[in-house]
Design a protein around this motif. Structure first.
Motif, PDB file in Angstrom:
ATOM      1  N   VAL A   1       0.925  -1.098   0.031  1.00 52.08           N
ATOM      2  CA  VAL A   1       0.086  -0.005  -0.077  1.00 52.08           C
ATOM      3  C   VAL A   1       0.916   1.218   0.045  1.00 52.08           C
ATOM      4  N   VAL A   2       0.673   2.110  -0.961  1.00 50.95           N
ATOM      5  CA  VAL A   2       1.503   3.383  -0.851  1.00 50.95           C
ATOM      6  C   VAL A   2       0.547   4.415  -0.459  1.00 50.95           C
ATOM      7  N   LEU A   3       0.791   5.175   0.604  1.00 49.70           N
ATOM      8  CA  LEU A   3      -0.118   6.051   1.041  1.00 49.70           C
ATOM      9  C   LEU A   3       0.435   7.705   0.869  1.00 49.70           C
ATOM     10  N   LEU A   4      -0.285   8.699   0.302  1.00 47.91           N
ATOM     11  CA  LEU A   4       0.278   9.955   0.243  1.00 47.91           C
ATOM     12  C   LEU A   4      -0.829  10.918   1.044  1.00 47.91           C
ATOM     13  N   SER A   5      -0.218  11.569   1.958  1.00 49.32           N
ATOM     14  CA  SER A   5      -0.890  12.854   2.668  1.00 49.32           C
ATOM     15  C   SER A   5      -0.089  13.933   2.856  1.00 49.32           C
TER      16      SER A   5
ATOM     17  N   GLU B   1       9.774   4.515  -5.551  1.00 48.91           N
ATOM     18  CA  GLU B   1       9.147   3.437  -4.841  1.00 48.91           C
ATOM     19  C   GLU B   1       8.796   2.353  -5.554  1.00 48.91           C
ATOM     20  N   LEU B   2       8.157   2.504  -6.818  1.00 48.53           N
ATOM     21  CA  LEU B   2       8.030   1.235  -7.730  1.00 48.53           C
ATOM     22  C   LEU B   2       9.379   0.713  -8.228  1.00 48.53           C
ATOM     23  N   GLY B   3      10.511   1.542  -8.071  1.00 47.62           N
ATOM     24  CA  GLY B   3      11.782   0.524  -8.396  1.00 47.62           C
ATOM     25  C   GLY B   3      11.852  -0.283  -7.305  1.00 47.62           C
TER      26      GLY B   3
ATOM     27  N   LYS C   1      16.117   1.697   8.735  1.00 48.92           N
ATOM     28  CA  LYS C   1      15.742   0.870   7.954  1.00 48.92           C
ATOM     29  C   LYS C   1      16.500   0.379   6.621  1.00 48.92           C
ATOM     30  N   GLN C   2      17.777   1.175   6.707  1.00 47.75           N
ATOM     31  CA  GLN C   2      18.695   1.050   5.394  1.00 47.75           C
ATOM     32  C   GLN C   2      17.656   1.341   4.154  1.00 47.75           C
ATOM     33  N   GLN C   3      16.945   2.388   4.060  1.00 46.88           N
ATOM     34  CA  GLN C   3      16.246   2.758   2.973  1.00 46.88           C
ATOM     35  C   GLN C   3      17.087   3.375   1.954  1.00 46.88           C
ATOM     36  N   LYS C   4      17.072   3.097   0.820  1.00 51.30           N
ATOM     37  CA  LYS C   4      18.046   3.551  -0.070  1.00 51.30           C
ATOM     38  C   LYS C   4      17.595   5.250  -0.399  1.00 51.30           C
ATOM     39  N   ALA C   5      18.727   5.791  -0.753  1.00 54.04           N
ATOM     40  CA  ALA C   5      18.573   7.282  -0.959  1.00 54.04           C
ATOM     41  C   ALA C   5      18.117   7.593  -2.401  1.00 54.04           C
ATOM     42  N   TYR C   6      17.277   8.424  -2.710  1.00 58.88           N
ATOM     43  CA  TYR C   6      16.964   8.859  -3.892  1.00 58.88           C
ATOM     44  C   TYR C   6      17.162  10.412  -4.220  1.00 58.88           C
TER      45      TYR C   6
END
Length: 442
Positions: free
Chosen positions: A165-169, A238-240, A437-442
């Protein structure tokens, strides 16, 4: 002679098949200590790093299909360029999906509506038309919207999809449950179903605590998007990630032998029960590394002694074959009475991960104190951790890591100033989230 040749060929084929059957697991589980050699003597602490990595997929047709629900805020505050860029980003996400993927679209203000039920994309033009018709107005029923997006994903949750689920707010949740703890519980419940929620906060008026807790507890990503102009790029990023998932339902189990005591997990959610530690991740992305840091207490030791600190089991579902795989390794150390040998055996890579995660955890704690009106205590927390990290890393000879810890001193000064603005709070929370979370930087 011919019979011997055929026999030899048969043996070669059988050996080849056996090799395939015993092929290395897709996910590589590496265990490393912050110091491979410890100083002999009294009880002490050390950190075990369990790193998980997998190769980047070379062919897109190999990937696991995606079950995606977009949940878009269309409240009144989304008017103007925000809603325009949100529509553009949603269409970008739609175009990235393939024939075997599922797509659903939920839009919300004070009411929640499913505009596109979960379905394969046969005619994207009709879905694009639905997206372009989204208009802003009303309040923000965020909890109900995420729940509805999850309900669309859940229609196919028993299949071998990557569920997201991708939430935008851009605003505060003001209809229905709105406490960060409420959204954290929702995220934790969805994680048990294999559903991750990625949160995208736009502008400076959204609740960063709510958005990061929802993403963290469900093992999704979080993005702070100060300018709506960046939304299409963020959705593409995110889709990547979603399209590169190679492993699902990841469980790391660390079991310490008698005498070795697990103390804490640094930076990640997890559970410690007796001698066992468990960390769960919903997915591993190809070409990226995820890790867990576990601090343990080591008993009294003698020079020359060797000691197993933990047995590490990693289990997951291969997203490319839908087959359960696992691997096991052991974290082992030895003891020396020579301080210089201990210093030379220190791992800078592990220590860097420890420093970055300790800073992130402390930053989050300080933000919580600041938001509770205890800004001087928040500043003191940052300074004390900075001093501890500098002392530890100077002793190991890592002057650059000691200097990196000085950043907390600068942040302490910011916290003691008249007021932290909303943008800075969101930057700090987002930076800490990405580190932990080791989230990749974009």
């Amino acid at each position: 002679m011919r019979r011997k040749s055929w026999s030899l060929l048969l043996v070669v084929l059988l050996l080849g098949l056996a090799g395939l059957a015993q092929a290395a697991p897709l996910v590589n589980c590496q265990v490393e200590l912050d110091r491979r050699v410890l100083l002999a003597g009294p009880t002490q602490k050390t950190v075990i790093k369990i790193a998980l990595g997998a190769p980047l997929m070379q062919r897109t047709d190999e990937r696991s299909p995606v079950n995606l629900a977009l949940v878009l805020d269309r409240s009144g505050s989304m008017s103007g360029s925000k809603i325009a860029k949100a529509r553009e980003a949603a269409i970008e996400a739609l175009h990235r999906l393939g024939a075997n993927d599922l797509f659903a679209l939920v839009a919300y203000d004070h009411e929640v509506k499913t505009l596109v039920p979960a379905q394969r994309i046969k005619h994207s033009e009709g879905i694009e038309a639905q997206i372009r018709r989204i208009k802003p107005g009303g309040n923000t029923a965020l909890f109900g919207a995420v729940s509805q997006g999850a309900a669309e994903v859940r229609k196919h949750s028993d299949s071998n999809y990557v569920h997201r689920v991708v939430l935008l707010s851009d605003g505060l949740a003001n209809v229905g449950p709105s406490n960060p703890a409420d959204l954290a519980r929702l995220g934790a419940a969805l994680l048990k179903e294999g559903i991750s929620v990625t949160t995208v906060g736009v502008g400076t008026d959204f609740n960063e605590d709510l958005m990061t807790q929802l993403a963290e507890r469900s093992d999704g990503n979080h993005y702070f998007v100060e300018s709506s102009q960046d939304l299409p790029r963020i959705f593409a990023a995110e889709l990547g990630d979603v399209l590169s998932v190679v492993a699902r339902k990841v469980i790391i189990e660390i079991e310490c032998p008698p005498g070795v005591k697990p103390l804490r997990i640094i930076g990640r959610e997890g559970r410690i029960k007796g001698q066992k530690v468990e960390v769960r991740m919903n997915q591993i992305y190809g070409g990226q590394q995820k890790y867990a840091l576990v601090e343990v207490e080591v008993p009294v030791s003698q020079p020359g002694q060797q000691l197993d600190l933990a047995r590490v089991d990693c289990r997951y579902q291969n997203a490319l074959t839908n087959i359960d795989e696992s691997s096991t390794t052991v974290a082992r150390t030895r003891f020396s009475q020579r301080p210089e040998e201990v210093r030379q055996a220190a791992s800078k890579a592990v220590q860097k991960a420890v420093v970055e995660n300790e800073m992130a955890v402390t930053r989050d704690r300080a933000l919580n104190l600041y938001n509770a009106g205890r800004k001087h205590e928040a500043a003191r927390t940052l300074r004390e951790k900075s001093d501890d990290l500098k002392e530890q890393n100077a002793a190991l000879g890592f002057a650059d890591l000691a200097a990196e810890a000085d950043q907390l001193q600068d942040e302490a000064a910011e916290f003691e100033a008249e007021q932290l603005d909303k943008t800075r709070k969101k930057q700090l929370r987002s930076e800490s989230f990405k580190v932990r979370k080791q989230q990749k930087a974009y």
